[in-house]
Design an enzyme around this catalytic site. Structure first.
Site, mmCIF file in Angstrom:
data_model
loop_
_atom_site.group_PDB
_atom_site.id
_atom_site.type_symbol
_atom_site.label_atom_id
_atom_site.label_comp_id
_atom_site.label_asym_id
_atom_site.label_seq_id
_atom_site.Cartn_x
_atom_site.Cartn_y
_atom_site.Cartn_z
ATOM 1 C CB SER A 141 -0.805 -0.044 1.179
ATOM 2 O OG SER A 141 -1.373 1.225 1.386
ATOM 3 C CE1 TYR A 156 -4.222 -2.479 4.827
ATOM 4 C CE2 TYR A 156 -3.254 -0.138 4.645
ATOM 5 C CZ TYR A 156 -3.873 -1.379 4.123
ATOM 6 O OH TYR A 156 -4.106 -1.474 2.634
#
Ligand code: NAD
Length: 250
Positions: A141, A156
């Site tokens: 990401s 995350y």
């Protein structure tokens, strides 16, 4: 970019980017292994992939569990006797904070799915990928390459930063065997990740945080994954490819 007769295993392919990737590989002639903790979602993707006439294997598994990953590899090899491409894509997110301590309860769950599963499955798949001179793509990401004020998902971002470095270090380990390892680093992309993770969150309004003032479609990320898995990218390894509508520029 034909993947005729290649065997491609994609974790988290019941939904979103993984589902789009499975469908794109199937369309290009690959046999696909659909791995997801949701049997229902996995079967929906499988039905769509079957229209292209290649083999589709569904394996319901929780990728955060080593026993389940053993099962994934065993069933894949029993069925196909080979593995050409591994896409470590399953991911989860939790809204949490370092300051109020909520991260203490969520950190392990996020790391086990987003990082540990990719590390373990890469190791389990290594002999088969080396034999096939195959490749690995990790879905990371843009959150793994930058830190933003007000971001509510620290575990995350940490998991994705580590996944980027795992991509680089495993690319070095695999290099002498001809196996390439890359990561894609999407920015906001319309999927059900918040609902599927059971955590608050929305992509509404994320377009204003990108230079191009729009967010990604999962198919665009799938296109990048297929490119990186193809011979067109045969000189590319150990790289983390941002696809974020210019979000990291701002
Ligand atoms: P999604 O929720 O639509 O798809 C993820 C799939 O992974 C789901 O079907 C879910 O059931 C599965 N999954 C989750 N935990 C699992 C587990 N323990 N075992 C097996 N399967 C599991 O989400 P998505 O947005 O398509 O996410 C795919 C990847 O893309 C993730 O790694 C995510 O971090 C990454 N990503 C997404 C975005 C975005 O904006 N959507 C941005 C950057 C990166």
């Amino acid at each position: 970019m034909s993947f005729a007769n290649k065997v491609v295993l994609i974790t988290g392919s019941g939904s979103g980017i993984g589902a789009a990737t499975a469908l794109s590989f199937a369309e290009e002639g690959a046999h696909v292994v659909i791995v997801d903790c949701s049997e229902e979602r996995a079967n929906v993707t499988a039905e769509k992939c079957k229209q292209f006439g290649n083999k589709v294997l569904v394996i319901t598994a929780d990728v955060s569990k080593k026993d389940d990953l053993d099962k994934v590899m065993k069933k894949t090899i029993e069925e196909f006797r080979r593995l050409d491409i591994l896409v470590n894509n399953a991911g989860t997110v939790r809204e949490e904070s370092i300051l109020d301590g909520t991260l203490i309860d969520t950190f392990d769950d996020v790391m086990n799915v987003n990082l540990r599963a990719a590390v373990v499955l890469t190791s389990l798949a290594a002999p088969y990928l080396i034999e096939a001179k195959g490749c690995i793509i990790n879905t990371s990401s843009v959150a793994g390459v930058e830190a933003r004020t007000g971001y509510k998902y620290p575990s995350y971002t940490i998991s994705k930063a580590a996944l980027n470095h795992f991509t680089r270090i495993s690319a070095m380990e695999f290099a002498s065997s001809g196996v390439r390892v890359n990561a894609v680093n999407p920015g906001p992309c319309f999927t059900n990740i918040f609902a599927n993770s059971g955590t608050p969150g929305t992509f509404e309004g994320s377009d204003k945080f990108t230079a191009l003032k729009k967010i990604c479609d999962p198919v665009e990320v799938a296109n990048l994954i297929l490119y990186l898995a193809s011979d067109k990218a045969k000189s590319i390894t150990g790289c983390c490819h941002v696809i974020d509508n210019g979000m990291a520029l701002l």
